[in-house]
Motif scaffolding. Structure first.
Motif, PDB file in Angstrom:
ATOM      1  N   GLU A   5      53.873   8.087 -81.624  1.00 51.65           N
ATOM      2  CA  GLU A   5      54.637   9.277 -81.981  1.00 51.65           C
ATOM      3  C   GLU A   5      55.706   9.603 -80.949  1.00 51.65           C
ATOM      4  OE1 GLU A   5      51.754  12.323 -82.474  1.00 51.65           O
ATOM      5  OE2 GLU A   5      51.034  11.537 -84.365  1.00 51.65           O
ATOM      6  N   THR A   6      55.415   9.384 -79.680  1.00 55.11           N
ATOM      7  CA  THR A   6      56.374   9.741 -78.643  1.00 55.11           C
ATOM      8  C   THR A   6      57.376   8.633 -78.377  1.00 55.11           C
ATOM      9  OG1 THR A   6      54.952   8.899 -76.896  1.00 55.11           O
ATOM     10  CG2 THR A   6      54.702  11.231 -77.485  1.00 55.11           C
ATOM     11  N   GLY A   7      57.119   7.448 -78.916  1.00 58.08           N
ATOM     12  CA  GLY A   7      58.022   6.333 -78.681  1.00 58.08           C
ATOM     13  C   GLY A   7      57.885   5.747 -77.296  1.00 58.08           C
ATOM     14  N   THR A   8      56.802   6.049 -76.600  1.00 58.55           N
ATOM     15  CA  THR A   8      56.619   5.498 -75.261  1.00 58.55           C
ATOM     16  C   THR A   8      55.753   4.248 -75.319  1.00 58.55           C
ATOM     17  OG1 THR A   8      54.698   6.890 -74.829  1.00 58.55           O
ATOM     18  CG2 THR A   8      56.836   7.738 -74.126  1.00 58.55           C
ATOM     19  N   VAL A   9      55.907   3.446 -74.288  1.00 56.68           N
ATOM     20  CA  VAL A   9      55.115   2.236 -74.139  1.00 56.68           C
ATOM     21  C   VAL A   9      54.454   2.303 -72.769  1.00 56.68           C
ATOM     22  CG1 VAL A   9      55.176  -0.284 -74.016  1.00 56.68           C
ATOM     23  CG2 VAL A   9      56.738   0.929 -75.559  1.00 56.68           C
ATOM     24  N   VAL A  10      53.191   1.955 -72.710  1.00 50.65           N
ATOM     25  CA  VAL A  10      52.485   1.874 -71.439  1.00 50.65           C
ATOM     26  C   VAL A  10      52.454   0.409 -71.026  1.00 50.65           C
ATOM     27  CG1 VAL A  10      50.281   2.208 -70.270  1.00 50.65           C
ATOM     28  CG2 VAL A  10      51.093   3.915 -71.922  1.00 50.65           C
ATOM     29  N   SER A  11      52.897   0.148 -69.807  1.00 50.26           N
ATOM     30  CA  SER A  11      52.856  -1.207 -69.254  1.00 50.26           C
ATOM     31  C   SER A  11      51.947  -1.195 -68.036  1.00 50.26           C
ATOM     32  CB  SER A  11      54.252  -1.669 -68.833  1.00 50.26           C
ATOM     33  OG  SER A  11      55.123  -1.743 -69.944  1.00 50.26           O
ATOM     34  N   TRP A  48      57.065   4.397 -70.195  1.00 52.31           N
ATOM     35  CA  TRP A  48      58.514   4.298 -70.360  1.00 52.31           C
ATOM     36  C   TRP A  48      58.860   4.269 -71.839  1.00 52.31           C
ATOM     37  CZ3 TRP A  48      61.786  -0.317 -68.122  1.00 52.31           C
ATOM     38  CH2 TRP A  48      63.011   0.160 -67.618  1.00 52.31           C
ATOM     39  N   ASP A  49      60.145   4.267 -72.137  1.00 56.53           N
ATOM     40  CA  ASP A  49      60.574   4.215 -73.534  1.00 56.53           C
ATOM     41  C   ASP A  49      60.649   2.786 -74.067  1.00 56.53           C
ATOM     42  OD1 ASP A  49      62.777   3.353 -72.105  1.00 56.53           O
ATOM     43  OD2 ASP A  49      64.204   4.699 -73.078  1.00 56.53           O
ATOM     44  N   ARG A  50      60.290   1.819 -73.242  1.00 58.45           N
ATOM     45  CA  ARG A  50      60.285   0.408 -73.640  1.00 58.45           C
ATOM     46  C   ARG A  50      59.324  -0.348 -72.726  1.00 58.45           C
ATOM     47  NH1 ARG A  50      64.925   1.960 -71.313  1.00 58.45           N
ATOM     48  NH2 ARG A  50      65.601   0.994 -69.378  1.00 58.45           N
ATOM     49  N   PRO A  51      58.930  -1.540 -73.113  1.00 57.35           N
ATOM     50  CA  PRO A  51      58.040  -2.318 -72.244  1.00 57.35           C
ATOM     51  C   PRO A  51      58.747  -2.712 -70.950  1.00 57.35           C
ATOM     52  CG  PRO A  51      58.069  -3.224 -74.473  1.00 57.35           C
ATOM     53  CD  PRO A  51      59.164  -2.199 -74.401  1.00 57.35           C
ATOM     54  N   CYS A  52      58.032  -2.673 -69.859  1.00 57.44           N
ATOM     55  CA  CYS A  52      58.563  -3.200 -68.605  1.00 57.44           C
ATOM     56  C   CYS A  52      58.667  -4.712 -68.752  1.00 57.44           C
ATOM     57  CB  CYS A  52      57.622  -2.866 -67.446  1.00 57.44           C
ATOM     58  SG  CYS A  52      57.439  -1.110 -67.149  1.00 57.44           S
ATOM     59  N   ARG A  53      59.573  -5.308 -67.983  1.00 57.13           N
ATOM     60  CA  ARG A  53      59.693  -6.761 -68.088  1.00 57.13           C
ATOM     61  C   ARG A  53      60.360  -7.343 -66.855  1.00 57.13           C
ATOM     62  NH1 ARG A  53      64.536  -8.935 -71.235  1.00 57.13           N
ATOM     63  NH2 ARG A  53      66.174  -7.461 -70.764  1.00 57.13           N
ATOM     64  N   PHE A  54      60.102  -8.618 -66.670  1.00 56.77           N
ATOM     65  CA  PHE A  54      60.771  -9.386 -65.636  1.00 56.77           C
ATOM     66  C   PHE A  54      61.939 -10.107 -66.289  1.00 56.77           C
ATOM     67  CE2 PHE A  54      56.411  -9.089 -64.050  1.00 56.77           C
ATOM     68  CZ  PHE A  54      56.659  -8.583 -62.787  1.00 56.77           C
ATOM     69  N   VAL A  55      63.073 -10.131 -65.613  1.00 58.38           N
ATOM     70  CA  VAL A  55      64.269 -10.779 -66.137  1.00 58.38           C
ATOM     71  C   VAL A  55      64.538 -12.008 -65.275  1.00 58.38           C
ATOM     72  CG1 VAL A  55      66.714 -10.472 -66.653  1.00 58.38           C
ATOM     73  CG2 VAL A  55      65.149  -8.538 -66.862  1.00 58.38           C
ATOM     74  N   LEU A  56      64.793 -13.134 -65.921  1.00 55.91           N
ATOM     75  CA  LEU A  56      64.980 -14.382 -65.178  1.00 55.91           C
ATOM     76  C   LEU A  56      66.123 -14.316 -64.173  1.00 55.91           C
ATOM     77  CD1 LEU A  56      64.353 -17.072 -67.933  1.00 55.91           C
ATOM     78  CD2 LEU A  56      62.842 -16.350 -66.086  1.00 55.91           C
ATOM     79  N   ASP A  57      67.282 -13.870 -64.604  1.00 53.77           N
ATOM     80  CA  ASP A  57      68.451 -13.868 -63.721  1.00 53.77           C
ATOM     81  C   ASP A  57      68.915 -12.461 -63.384  1.00 53.77           C
ATOM     82  OD1 ASP A  57      68.554 -16.631 -63.626  1.00 53.77           O
ATOM     83  OD2 ASP A  57      69.777 -16.754 -65.436  1.00 53.77           O
ATOM     84  N   GLY A  58      67.990 -11.568 -63.132  1.00 50.10           N
ATOM     85  CA  GLY A  58      68.376 -10.204 -62.820  1.00 50.10           C
ATOM     86  C   GLY A  58      67.221  -9.433 -62.221  1.00 50.10           C
ATOM     87  N   GLU A  59      67.432  -8.158 -62.096  1.00 50.16           N
ATOM     88  CA  GLU A  59      66.407  -7.278 -61.551  1.00 50.16           C
ATOM     89  C   GLU A  59      65.323  -7.029 -62.600  1.00 50.16           C
ATOM     90  OE1 GLU A  59      66.135  -5.822 -58.439  1.00 50.16           O
ATOM     91  OE2 GLU A  59      67.719  -7.247 -57.946  1.00 50.16           O
ATOM     92  N   PRO A  60      64.079  -6.919 -62.171  1.00 41.70           N
ATOM     93  CA  PRO A  60      63.025  -6.545 -63.117  1.00 41.70           C
ATOM     94  C   PRO A  60      63.332  -5.169 -63.708  1.00 41.70           C
ATOM     95  CG  PRO A  60      62.110  -7.154 -60.980  1.00 41.70           C
ATOM     96  CD  PRO A  60      63.587  -7.101 -60.826  1.00 41.70           C
ATOM     97  N   ILE A 131      44.105   8.300 -65.557  1.00 42.43           N
ATOM     98  CA  ILE A 131      44.960   7.258 -66.142  1.00 42.43           C
ATOM     99  C   ILE A 131      45.352   7.650 -67.562  1.00 42.43           C
ATOM    100  CG2 ILE A 131      45.109   4.856 -66.902  1.00 42.43           C
ATOM    101  CD1 ILE A 131      42.977   4.225 -64.718  1.00 42.43           C
ATOM    102  N   THR A 132      44.379   8.087 -68.338  1.00 43.30           N
ATOM    103  CA  THR A 132      44.648   8.475 -69.724  1.00 43.30           C
ATOM    104  C   THR A 132      45.652   9.618 -69.779  1.00 43.30           C
ATOM    105  OG1 THR A 132      42.459   7.724 -70.412  1.00 43.30           O
ATOM    106  CG2 THR A 132      43.591   9.272 -71.873  1.00 43.30           C
ATOM    107  N   GLU A 133      45.477  10.616 -68.922  1.00 37.58           N
ATOM    108  CA  GLU A 133      46.422  11.737 -68.891  1.00 37.58           C
ATOM    109  C   GLU A 133      47.829  11.247 -68.543  1.00 37.58           C
ATOM    110  OE1 GLU A 133      47.357  15.869 -66.453  1.00 37.58           O
ATOM    111  OE2 GLU A 133      45.421  14.882 -66.142  1.00 37.58           O
ATOM    112  N   TYR A 134      47.928  10.399 -67.536  1.00 39.69           N
ATOM    113  CA  TYR A 134      49.240   9.874 -67.141  1.00 39.69           C
ATOM    114  C   TYR A 134      49.890   9.103 -68.294  1.00 39.69           C
ATOM    115  CZ  TYR A 134      52.829   7.177 -64.770  1.00 39.69           C
ATOM    116  OH  TYR A 134      54.025   6.603 -64.422  1.00 39.69           O
ATOM    117  N   CYS A 135      49.111   8.293 -68.977  1.00 39.07           N
ATOM    118  CA  CYS A 135      49.655   7.500 -70.082  1.00 39.07           C
ATOM    119  C   CYS A 135      50.115   8.379 -71.243  1.00 39.07           C
ATOM    120  CB  CYS A 135      48.620   6.489 -70.561  1.00 39.07           C
ATOM    121  SG  CYS A 135      48.290   5.187 -69.354  1.00 39.07           S
TER     122      CYS A 135
END
Length: 152
Positions: A5-11, A48-60, A131-135
């Motif tokens: 509902e909130t459009g957030t993603v937990v990573s 966050w509003d999207r999944p966290c990720r590692f980028v090959l040629d850039g900053e995570p 943890i649940t509250e934070y998420c």
């Protein structure tokens, strides 16, 4: 409120292993994993509003705020470290347990050597609730007390 509902993603990050939760069921499974059967004793939780990720040629790609969790299911204890550089009350704080026993286990803050102070040790059920509250909120959990923390 659900993550959908909130459009957030937990990573959740265990060193370089990322896991994501998009639904309440996935979130419940991640929280259980962190507190009952973590692949590593320390992880970082991001909301966050999207999944966290590692980028090959850039900053995570990660948000600035995060909740670091140290959990020891064998002992029944855990500890929290919260960082949000954009808030004056929570720039870097550790969980605080005024009743922590002197014999509470040593819990790693950083797997490479830094440990939490003894006063940061919390029963795992309280860690799970925080943890649940934070998420759900993306804010510093109010279910625990806090003390000035360490940055590693």
């Amino acid at each position: 409120m659900t993550t959908v509902e909130t459009g957030t993603v937990v990573s959740v990050l265990y060193r370089r292993d990322l896991r994501h939760a998009h639904t309440d069921d996935e979130l419940d499974a991640l929280v259980r994993e962190i507190t009952e059967n973590p692949p590593r004793p320390v992880c970082e939780v991001f909301v966050w509003d999207r999944p966290c990720r590692f980028v090959l040629d850039g900053e995570p790609e990660f948000p600035d705020a995060r909740l670091l969790v140290s959990s020891s299911p064998n002992t029944g204890w855990g500890a929290l470290n919260y960082v949000d550089p954009h808030t004056p009350h929570g720039r870097v704080v550790d969980s605080y347990n005024p009743d922590a026993e002197a014999n509470a286990p040593i819990l790693p803050l950083d797997p490479d050597g830094a440990d939490f102070p003894n006063s940061a040790a919390l029963p795992l059920e309280q860690v799970r609730e925080a943890i649940t509250e934070y998420c759900r909120t993306g804010q510093r959990p109010t279910r625990v007390e806090w003390q000035p923390g360490q940055w590693y």
